[in-house]
Design an enzyme around this catalytic site. Structure first.
Site, mmCIF file in Angstrom:
data_model
loop_
_atom_site.group_PDB
_atom_site.id
_atom_site.type_symbol
_atom_site.label_atom_id
_atom_site.label_comp_id
_atom_site.label_asym_id
_atom_site.label_seq_id
_atom_site.Cartn_x
_atom_site.Cartn_y
_atom_site.Cartn_z
ATOM 1 N N ILE A 58 0.839 -1.221 0.000
ATOM 2 C CA ILE A 58 0.000 0.000 0.000
ATOM 3 C C ILE A 58 0.868 1.263 0.000
ATOM 4 C CG2 ILE A 58 -2.088 -0.974 1.062
ATOM 5 C CD1 ILE A 58 -1.090 0.307 3.759
ATOM 6 N N THR A 132 -9.379 -0.673 14.837
ATOM 7 C CA THR A 132 -9.547 -1.592 15.960
ATOM 8 C C THR A 132 -10.015 -0.875 17.221
ATOM 9 O OG1 THR A 132 -8.266 -2.993 17.462
ATOM 10 C CG2 THR A 132 -7.043 -1.289 16.348
ATOM 11 N N ASP A 133 -10.612 -1.643 18.129
ATOM 12 C CA ASP A 133 -10.997 -1.065 19.430
ATOM 13 C C ASP A 133 -9.770 -0.809 20.310
ATOM 14 O OD1 ASP A 133 -10.347 -3.719 20.026
ATOM 15 O OD2 ASP A 133 -12.241 -4.178 21.044
ATOM 16 N N GLU A 134 -8.621 -1.404 19.948
ATOM 17 C CA GLU A 134 -7.434 -1.278 20.811
ATOM 18 C C GLU A 134 -6.909 0.158 20.872
ATOM 19 O OE1 GLU A 134 -4.431 -4.244 20.642
ATOM 20 O OE2 GLU A 134 -5.843 -5.838 20.191
ATOM 21 N N TYR A 158 1.467 -1.850 18.378
ATOM 22 C CA TYR A 158 0.441 -2.118 17.352
ATOM 23 C C TYR A 158 -0.687 -1.097 17.439
ATOM 24 C CZ TYR A 158 -3.935 -4.009 15.535
ATOM 25 O OH TYR A 158 -5.153 -4.138 14.898
ATOM 26 N N SER A 161 0.229 2.359 16.418
ATOM 27 C CA SER A 161 0.355 2.554 14.965
ATOM 28 C C SER A 161 -1.030 2.641 14.312
ATOM 29 C CB SER A 161 1.202 1.437 14.337
ATOM 30 O OG SER A 161 0.524 0.197 14.378
ATOM 31 N N LYS A 162 -1.990 1.870 14.825
ATOM 32 C CA LYS A 162 -3.349 1.950 14.276
ATOM 33 C C LYS A 162 -3.987 3.293 14.632
ATOM 34 C CE LYS A 162 -5.490 -0.758 12.346
ATOM 35 N NZ LYS A 162 -5.610 -1.062 10.880
ATOM 36 N N ASN A 188 -12.048 -10.246 16.278
ATOM 37 C CA ASN A 188 -12.738 -11.141 15.350
ATOM 38 C C ASN A 188 -12.291 -12.584 15.558
ATOM 39 O OD1 ASN A 188 -13.401 -9.438 12.230
ATOM 40 N ND2 ASN A 188 -13.316 -8.560 14.261
ATOM 41 N N ASN A 257 -10.243 -14.758 28.747
ATOM 42 C CA ASN A 257 -9.489 -15.703 27.916
ATOM 43 C C ASN A 257 -9.634 -17.144 28.397
ATOM 44 O OD1 ASN A 257 -8.623 -13.566 26.377
ATOM 45 N ND2 ASN A 257 -6.696 -13.312 27.501
HETATM 46 P P1 NAD Z 1 -4.013 -10.163 9.008
HETATM 47 O O1 NAD Z 1 -2.707 -9.972 9.660
HETATM 48 O O2 NAD Z 1 -4.646 -11.504 8.999
HETATM 49 O O3 NAD Z 1 -3.911 -9.703 7.486
HETATM 50 C C1 NAD Z 1 -3.241 -8.537 7.071
HETATM 51 C C2 NAD Z 1 -3.098 -8.594 5.547
HETATM 52 O O4 NAD Z 1 -2.479 -7.360 5.129
HETATM 53 C C3 NAD Z 1 -2.202 -9.726 5.062
HETATM 54 O O5 NAD Z 1 -2.787 -10.369 3.957
HETATM 55 C C4 NAD Z 1 -0.901 -9.021 4.658
HETATM 56 O O6 NAD Z 1 -0.202 -9.677 3.615
HETATM 57 C C5 NAD Z 1 -1.437 -7.668 4.207
HETATM 58 N N1 NAD Z 1 -0.435 -6.595 4.294
HETATM 59 C C6 NAD Z 1 0.400 -6.315 5.343
HETATM 60 N N2 NAD Z 1 1.179 -5.260 5.047
HETATM 61 C C7 NAD Z 1 0.820 -4.847 3.794
HETATM 62 C C8 NAD Z 1 1.250 -3.785 2.959
HETATM 63 N N3 NAD Z 1 2.222 -2.950 3.320
HETATM 64 N N4 NAD Z 1 0.655 -3.637 1.748
HETATM 65 C C9 NAD Z 1 -0.315 -4.487 1.340
HETATM 66 N N5 NAD Z 1 -0.749 -5.523 2.095
HETATM 67 C C10 NAD Z 1 -0.202 -5.701 3.313
HETATM 68 O O7 NAD Z 1 -4.978 -9.073 9.653
HETATM 69 P P2 NAD Z 1 -6.549 -9.158 9.978
HETATM 70 O O8 NAD Z 1 -6.721 -9.784 11.296
HETATM 71 O O9 NAD Z 1 -7.263 -9.670 8.790
HETATM 72 O O10 NAD Z 1 -6.859 -7.599 10.163
HETATM 73 C C11 NAD Z 1 -7.201 -6.796 9.044
HETATM 74 C C12 NAD Z 1 -7.410 -5.370 9.506
HETATM 75 O O11 NAD Z 1 -8.434 -5.322 10.487
HETATM 76 C C13 NAD Z 1 -6.179 -4.748 10.170
HETATM 77 O O12 NAD Z 1 -6.105 -3.404 9.760
HETATM 78 C C14 NAD Z 1 -6.467 -4.853 11.650
HETATM 79 O O13 NAD Z 1 -5.835 -3.807 12.350
HETATM 80 C C15 NAD Z 1 -7.961 -4.694 11.672
HETATM 81 N N6 NAD Z 1 -8.670 -5.358 12.781
HETATM 82 C C16 NAD Z 1 -8.434 -6.679 13.078
HETATM 83 C C17 NAD Z 1 -9.164 -7.294 14.086
HETATM 84 C C18 NAD Z 1 -8.957 -8.759 14.433
HETATM 85 O O14 NAD Z 1 -9.498 -9.215 15.449
HETATM 86 N N7 NAD Z 1 -8.226 -9.534 13.644
HETATM 87 C C19 NAD Z 1 -10.115 -6.556 14.817
HETATM 88 C C20 NAD Z 1 -10.300 -5.209 14.508
HETATM 89 C C21 NAD Z 1 -9.588 -4.627 13.467
HETATM 90 O O1 DAU Z 2 -9.366 -5.990 19.650
HETATM 91 C C1 DAU Z 2 -9.085 -6.088 18.285
HETATM 92 C C2 DAU Z 2 -7.713 -6.700 18.094
HETATM 93 O O2 DAU Z 2 -7.840 -8.090 18.394
HETATM 94 C C3 DAU Z 2 -7.138 -6.499 16.698
HETATM 95 O O3 DAU Z 2 -6.926 -5.129 16.492
HETATM 96 C C4 DAU Z 2 -5.819 -7.265 16.543
HETATM 97 O O4 DAU Z 2 -5.354 -7.150 15.212
HETATM 98 C C5 DAU Z 2 -6.065 -8.720 16.881
HETATM 99 O O5 DAU Z 2 -4.857 -9.442 16.800
HETATM 100 C C6 DAU Z 2 -6.668 -8.856 18.277
HETATM 101 O O6 DAU Z 2 -5.713 -8.454 19.288
HETATM 102 P P1 DAU Z 2 -5.553 -9.254 20.689
HETATM 103 O O7 DAU Z 2 -4.215 -8.962 21.233
HETATM 104 O O8 DAU Z 2 -6.742 -9.021 21.544
HETATM 105 O O9 DAU Z 2 -5.663 -10.753 20.106
HETATM 106 P P2 DAU Z 2 -4.823 -12.089 20.428
HETATM 107 O O10 DAU Z 2 -5.518 -13.201 19.732
HETATM 108 O O11 DAU Z 2 -3.373 -11.901 20.191
HETATM 109 O O12 DAU Z 2 -5.037 -12.250 22.008
HETATM 110 C C7 DAU Z 2 -6.345 -12.341 22.553
HETATM 111 C C8 DAU Z 2 -6.183 -12.470 24.062
HETATM 112 O O13 DAU Z 2 -5.608 -13.747 24.342
HETATM 113 C C9 DAU Z 2 -5.259 -11.445 24.679
HETATM 114 O O14 DAU Z 2 -5.753 -11.076 25.960
HETATM 115 C C10 DAU Z 2 -3.933 -12.179 24.824
HETATM 116 C C11 DAU Z 2 -4.371 -13.615 25.060
HETATM 117 N N1 DAU Z 2 -3.453 -14.655 24.532
HETATM 118 C C12 DAU Z 2 -3.051 -14.576 23.245
HETATM 119 C C13 DAU Z 2 -2.187 -15.515 22.712
HETATM 120 C C14 DAU Z 2 -1.737 -15.414 21.285
HETATM 121 C C15 DAU Z 2 -3.037 -15.694 25.356
HETATM 122 O O15 DAU Z 2 -3.431 -15.780 26.544
HETATM 123 N N2 DAU Z 2 -2.180 -16.636 24.831
HETATM 124 C C16 DAU Z 2 -1.724 -16.576 23.552
HETATM 125 O O16 DAU Z 2 -0.918 -17.448 23.162
#
Ligand code: NAD
Ligand code: DAU
Length: 355
Positions: A58, A132-134, A158, A161-162, A188, A257
């Site tokens: 991007i 994200t909510d973070e 993280y 940066s968001k 999610n 968790n």
């Molecule tokens: P993910 O890590 O599974 O996927 C990220 C994707 O972005 C990957 O396919 C990666 O190749 C691509 N990418 C990374 N850097 C790039 C770049 N410079 N240019 C183009 N593509 C690039 O992430 P996700 O969990 O699918 O999250 C997607 C978005 O939603 C993120 O912006 C994240 O902050 C946000 N979000 C995630 C969650 C969650 O629970 N996973 C919740 C709220 C918001």
């Molecule tokens: O809230 C939205 C966010 O949710 C997104 O913005 C992020 O991209 C996404 O990764 C997620 O962040 P979390 O840090 O909440 O997700 P994670 O799955 O890494 O961790 C969820 C919870 O579980 C957190 O309290 C940490 C805990 N955890 C996580 C891992 C990987 C453990 O206890 N053990 C583990 O090994």
């Protein structure tokens, strides 16, 4: 056409699948294919004539400018990001590069394209930024859930940066009039979730007979939303959201968790019992806490529900069962995602705890 960035990741791939199944327009998926990007997550739609994949960053102005001029999209949905909190603790450079600098460059390209459109197309154009909510930081257990006016207080590299990317999007609207929308969603879960994150990690470790690493006391709370509900919310905001606004997305499914891990073990005990008859719960192992670990997130989605009429379709019980069933049926996807770079990550993050 619309352009989706980061469409080979967890949420982006679910979004593209849902988009192609429900909308008329085509999708161009711009993805760099980092360790988290996986084209196998879109294998079922790769032959669809309304779908096209472009590998790229991007932050690559030349490529993005060219793509915009060629595709002439009426919307961009920006998922592309480094997304794993633990990785941002080990090293944040990539997070700043993609989430901050990359988003900035993408906005610059999009502004250039948008300002050259005729008045009708300009008015119809949307740039939707997925966040994200973070960014709101951590809540006490008895505090009300995050609304859109909650103060930003990001605690991890993280989330910082968001937060920075959200502010850049806000400024592009406020200063330059770019028709932006921002969504801030809770955690999610669902199909195609990369196995470094809590839920897919626990499922894949459990069936592999490995430890289930719970950070700290396991009492941290997350607000879980099934991924396709996040996708319908984004489509709703894209079609009906007010320009310049932010919308919180969440399904009111707070769980700590340990409760999540117990639920996963119980479902696995039912759907794929261990050969020795013991519960998967015996594999739980408490490990060192995540530094700066946010205690609780919770989303108040009233604005999205009342203003735009969105509702989550899945509750945690229905969504988590579907998720476990999907992982059990898709061992090949997990094995491919968990090979290569991922093995080094597991060693660095968990050492012997999950052996
Ligand atoms: P993910 O890590 O599974 O996927 C990220 C994707 O972005 C990957 O396919 C990666 O190749 C691509 N990418 C990374 N850097 C790039 C770049 N410079 N240019 C183009 N593509 C690039 O992430 P996700 O969990 O699918 O999250 C997607 C978005 O939603 C993120 O912006 C994240 O902050 C946000 N979000 C995630 C969650 C969650 O629970 N996973 C919740 C709220 C918001
Ligand atoms: O809230 C939205 C966010 O949710 C997104 O913005 C992020 O991209 C996404 O990764 C997620 O962040 P979390 O840090 O909440 O997700 P994670 O799955 O890494 O961790 C969820 C919870 O579980 C957190 O309290 C940490 C805990 N955890 C996580 C891992 C990987 C453990 O206890 N053990 C583990 O090994």
């Amino acid at each position: 056409m619309i352009i989706v960035t980061g469409g080979a990741g967890f949420i982006g791939s679910n979004f593209i699948r849902q988009w192609l199944a429900t909308e008329q327009d085509g999708v161009v998926n711009l993805d760099k294919l980092t360790y988290a990007g996986n084209l196998q997550s879109l294998a079922d739609v790769s032959g669809n004539p309304r779908y096209r994949f472009v590998q790229g960053d991007i932050g690559d102005r030349e490529l993005v400018d060219r793509l915009l001029a060629e595709v002439k999209p009426h919307a961009i949905v920006n998922f592309a990001a480094e997304s794993h909190v633990d990785r941002s603790i080990h090293g944040a450079a990539e997070f700043i590069e993609t989430n901050v600098v990359g988003t900035f460059r993408l906005i610059e390209s999009v502004r250039g394209y948008w300002s050259g459109l005729n008045e009708t197309d300009k008015a119809a154009f949307r740039f939707l930024h997925v966040s994200t909510d973070e960014v709101y930081g951590s809540l006490d257990f008895d505090a009300p859930a995050f609304t859109e006016t909650h103060t930003y207080a990001p605690n991890s590299p993280y989330s910082a940066s968001k937060a920075a990317s959200d502010h850049l999007v806000r400024a592009a609207h406020h200063t330059h009039g770019l028709p932006t929308l921002t969504t801030n969603c809770s955690n999610n879960y669902g199909p195609y979730h990369f196995p470094e994150k809590l839920i897919p990690l626990m499922i894949s470790n459990a069936v592999a007979g490995k430890g289930l690493p719970v950070y700290g006391d396991g009492k941290n709370v997350r607000d879980w939303l099934y991924v396709t509900d996040h996708c319908t919310a984004i489509r709703t905001v894209l079609s009906k959201g007010r320009i310049g606004e932010t919308y919180n997305i969440g399904g009111r499914n707070e769980r700590n968790n340990l409760d999540v891990v117990h639920t996963l073990c119980d479902l696995l005990d039912e759907l794929s019992p261990r050969a020795d008859g013991q519960s998967y719960r015996t594999q739980i192992t408490y490990v060192k806490d995540r530094p700066g670990h946010d205690r609780r997130y919770a989303i108040d989605a009233t604005k999205l529900e009342n203003e735009l009429g969105w509702r989550a379709e899945e509750n945690f019980e229905s969504g988590i069962r579907k998720t476990v069933e999907w992982y059990l049926a898709n061992g090949a996807w997990v094995a491919a995602a968990a090979s290569g770079e991922y093995r080094h990550w597991v060693e660095k993050q968990y050492g012997k705890a999950v052996a």
